[in-house]
Write a protein that holds these residues in place. Structure first.
Motif, short mmCIF file in Angstrom:
data_model
loop_
_atom_site.label_atom_id
_atom_site.label_comp_id
_atom_site.label_asym_id
_atom_site.label_seq_id
_atom_site.Cartn_x
_atom_site.Cartn_y
_atom_site.Cartn_z
N ASP A 162 -20.43 -12.90 42.86
CA ASP A 162 -19.14 -13.15 42.21
C ASP A 162 -19.30 -14.03 40.98
O ASP A 162 -20.22 -14.85 40.90
CB ASP A 162 -18.18 -13.83 43.19
CG ASP A 162 -17.88 -12.96 44.40
OD1 ASP A 162 -17.77 -11.73 44.24
OD2 ASP A 162 -17.74 -13.52 45.50
N THR A 181 -20.50 -8.19 36.60
CA THR A 181 -20.75 -8.83 37.90
C THR A 181 -20.73 -7.75 38.97
O THR A 181 -19.92 -6.83 38.93
CB THR A 181 -19.68 -9.89 38.24
OG1 THR A 181 -18.39 -9.27 38.21
CG2 THR A 181 -19.71 -11.05 37.26
N ALA A 219 -15.04 -10.63 39.97
CA ALA A 219 -15.09 -11.52 38.81
C ALA A 219 -14.48 -12.88 39.15
O ALA A 219 -15.08 -13.92 38.89
CB ALA A 219 -14.37 -10.89 37.62
N THR A 239 -16.92 -4.99 36.23
CA THR A 239 -16.99 -5.63 37.55
C THR A 239 -17.23 -4.57 38.63
O THR A 239 -16.52 -3.57 38.69
CB THR A 239 -15.67 -6.38 37.84
OG1 THR A 239 -15.49 -7.36 36.83
CG2 THR A 239 -15.70 -7.05 39.20
N ALA A 290 -11.67 -7.22 40.13
CA ALA A 290 -11.67 -8.13 38.98
C ALA A 290 -11.07 -9.48 39.37
O ALA A 290 -11.69 -10.53 39.18
CB ALA A 290 -10.93 -7.51 37.81
N THR A 323 -13.51 -1.61 35.40
CA THR A 323 -13.75 -2.18 36.72
C THR A 323 -14.00 -1.05 37.71
O THR A 323 -13.25 -0.08 37.76
CB THR A 323 -12.53 -3.01 37.16
OG1 THR A 323 -12.38 -4.08 36.24
CG2 THR A 323 -12.71 -3.58 38.55
#
Length: 178
Positions: free
Chosen positions: A68, A89, A93, A113, A117, A137
């Motif tokens: 994360d 990530t 996020a 992400t 998110a 995302t």
């Protein structure tokens, strides 16, 4: 951040399992910090797990993390993330998992992400997204899944989410869009 009113700025943190953490009684301001992973191991940007803060994060750049970006896990913790970018990530996020914890994401960009998110997963937790953008995302964009959790989306944009734009799945959870 192991004490009250800690200030940290102009740092570059590379390939660390945890970029920034807290200690009991901690609070502070962090600005102009770059946290970069190598996408090869579990790397988390920021973890607030021991103190309610408050914490202010401004002009942060988090990228290539295998975990994360920001996790606000302490009960009652307060964090503001402004003018920042969280890119690529694998996990979420921004995750607010502490009971009655709150995170305000303002003027920031979240992209690439792998998870959600912005996720409010703690009991009574709250996420606000103001004048920010979520793009590309792979999971859901905004989720309120904790009991009584909430999310507020204000003057923000969600582009190309492979999951839902907004999901309120927790008992008595709510998402407000303005």
């Amino acid at each position: 951040m192991s004490a009250a009113d800690v200030t940290a700025s102009h740092l570059s943190i590379v390939n660390s399992p945890l970029g920034i953490g807290d200690a009991p009684g901690g609070s502070g301001t962090v600005s102009d910090v770059i946290i970069t992973g190598n996408a090869l191991g579990l790397q988390r940007g920021v973890l607030i797990a021991n103190s309610a803060g408050p914490y202010t994060f401004d002009r942060m750049q988090l990228r290539d993390l295998d975990d994360d970006g920001f996790v606000i896990a302490a009960t009652g913790a307060r964090a503001t993330i402004s003018n920042s970018s969280i890119v690529d990530t694998v996990g979420n996020a921004v995750r607010i998992s502490g009971s009655a914890a709150r995170a305000d994401v303002v003027g920031s960009r979240i992209a690439g992400t792998g998870g959600t998110a912005v996720a409010a997963t703690g009991v009574g937790s709250l996420a606000t997204l103001t004048s920010s953008t979520i793009a590309d995302t792979f999971g859901n964009a905004v989720v309120a899944s904790g009991t009584g959790a909430g999310a507020a989306i204000n003057s923000s944009r969600i582009d190309d989410s492979n999951g839902a734009a907004a999901v309120a799945s927790g008992f008595q959870s709510v998402i407000l869009a303005n």
